[in-house]
Design an enzyme around this catalytic site. Structure first.
Site, PDB file in Angstrom:
ATOM      1  N   HIS A   1      -0.866   0.269 -10.067  1.00 31.64           N
ATOM      2  CA  HIS A   1      -1.497  -0.706  -9.165  1.00 31.64           C
ATOM      3  C   HIS A   1      -2.000  -1.934  -9.944  1.00 31.64           C
ATOM      4  CE1 HIS A   1      -3.618  -0.970  -5.012  1.00 31.64           C
ATOM      5  NE2 HIS A   1      -3.296  -2.169  -5.447  1.00 31.64           N
TER       6      HIS A   1
ATOM      7  N   ARG B   1       0.854  -1.182   0.000  1.00 31.89           N
ATOM      8  CA  ARG B   1       0.000   0.000   0.000  1.00 31.89           C
ATOM      9  C   ARG B   1       0.891   1.233   0.000  1.00 31.89           C
ATOM     10  NH1 ARG B   1      -3.056  -3.012  -1.471  1.00 31.89           N
ATOM     11  NH2 ARG B   1      -5.066  -3.689  -0.628  1.00 31.89           N
TER      12      ARG B   1
ATOM     13  N   GLU C   1      -3.636   7.641  -5.441  1.00 32.40           N
ATOM     14  CA  GLU C   1      -3.609   6.939  -6.720  1.00 32.40           C
ATOM     15  C   GLU C   1      -4.711   7.538  -7.601  1.00 32.40           C
ATOM     16  OE1 GLU C   1      -3.920   2.722  -6.102  1.00 32.40           O
ATOM     17  OE2 GLU C   1      -1.967   2.595  -5.139  1.00 32.40           O
TER      18      GLU C   1
END
Length: 328
Positions: A294, A246, A275
């Site tokens: 991601h 994370r 993000e």
């Protein structure tokens, strides 16, 4: 003739389109609305869309707190998160409201470990900036001192968080490149030590002695900014940092300074905060940092399997049955 009341099917909101055929299975037993955009619904949209729902299939980008659960209504029975993590959901708030919460563990282990290894090599061998040089027509000749990187063979690998993904990453790098293994964990991992020759150490020791550091801990209050300026200062100037866990675990401002000062050789990130990062962010602009959007679990196999589990969790929760993968 005896009349029959119409059977009311539960109403489910899915906050993004998922791959595979799992949603069709959900539609057979529920009224399903899928958010049609590729970007997440805004908070305002999400608050509007949850009203009256019996179940939610959510993404990490959706903040599901007590307020949202109350807006949904007392009939909300289950929240199924399309991820192994669930830090976007207020699990305590769900418990107090009797709402089941599920996630999708295990099926993304190999895909994420593969990407951690890919990031390690991409960062340590300048893969992206070197490739950009070619695409932009700036490759003039072979240079004996150009794009010099670092090799993992025989070096020390530090795994921060020896869970399933951390172990899978270590298996690849220890088995394939003969790396020495250090790891942090809440307890000794006897099987890991027997299989991979790993040694459990404190984080400071791991950072000081490792040539490559790969982060795999869950995001909690204790791990937020775990890799901060002080931690980064302990790393070797030739070391490479990889984060597929994370974004909030790494202090990005501290990482920017370390890369600029060359006190760390390179970094590879599949996760950031926020993000997405702005294209003007110093980490995005750094030639010493590889950032991916991601995609740790982004394989057909993993994402389809995640969808299957997420739908299984929803159907079970709506019928009052134990979830296939429960976090509450």
């Amino acid at each position: 003739m005896k009349s029959h009341e119409a059977v009311i099917r539960p109403s489910v909101l899915v906050t993004r389109q998922t791959p595979g055929e799992s949603l069709q299975r959900l539609r057979e037993v529920c009224e399903v609305e899928v958010w049609p955009e590729t970007t997440p619904p805004s908070r305002e949209e999400l608050c509007r869309l949850v009203k009256g729902r019996h179940g939610l299939l959510t993404m990490l980008s959706d903040r599901i707190d007590g307020e949202l659960m109350d807006l949904a209504g007392d009939q909300l029975a289950v929240i199924s998160n399309y991820a192994v993590g669930f830090n976007n959901i207020d699990v305590d708030a769900a418990k107090t409201r009797g709402i089941a919460v599920g996630n999708t563990p295990d099926v993304l282990t190999d895909a994420t470990a593969d990407l951690a290894v890919a990031l390690l090599f991409a960062a340590s061998r300048h893969v992206l900036p070197a490739g950009t040089q070619v695409r932009q027509g700036e490759w003039r000749t072979w240079e004996p001192t150009g794009w010099l990187g670092v090799e993992p063979a025989g070096k020390t690998l530090g795994i921060v968080g020896m869970g399933r993904i951390g172990r899978a990453t270590a298996q690849r790098l220890v088995g394939g490149w003969g790396m020495k293994l250090l790891y942090t964990s809440r307890s000794d991992q006897a099987e890991v030590e027997k299989e991979l020759g790993g040694r459990r150490v404190e984080l400071d020791t791991l950072l000081t002695e490792s040539d490559f550091v790969s982060v795999h801990v869950a995001l909690t209050d204790e791990t937020r900014n775990l890799i901060d300026a002080e931690a980064i200062s302990k790393m070797k100037s030739t070391s490479v940092l990889v984060n597929t866990a994370r974004g909030e675990i790494v202090d990005q401002d501290a990482l920017v300074k370390a890369l600029e000062n060359r006190s760390v050789f390179a970094a590879g990130l599949d996760v950031t905060t926020p993000e997405p990062l702005s294209a003007e962010h110093p980490l995005v602009q750094s030639p010493h940092c590889v950032i991916l959007p991601h995609i740790g679990s982004a394989t057909h196999t993993s994402r389809n399997a995640m969808a299957e589990i997420a739908v299984d969790n929803l159907i079970a929760g709506l019928s009052g049955q134990p979830l296939r993968c429960s976090v509450t």
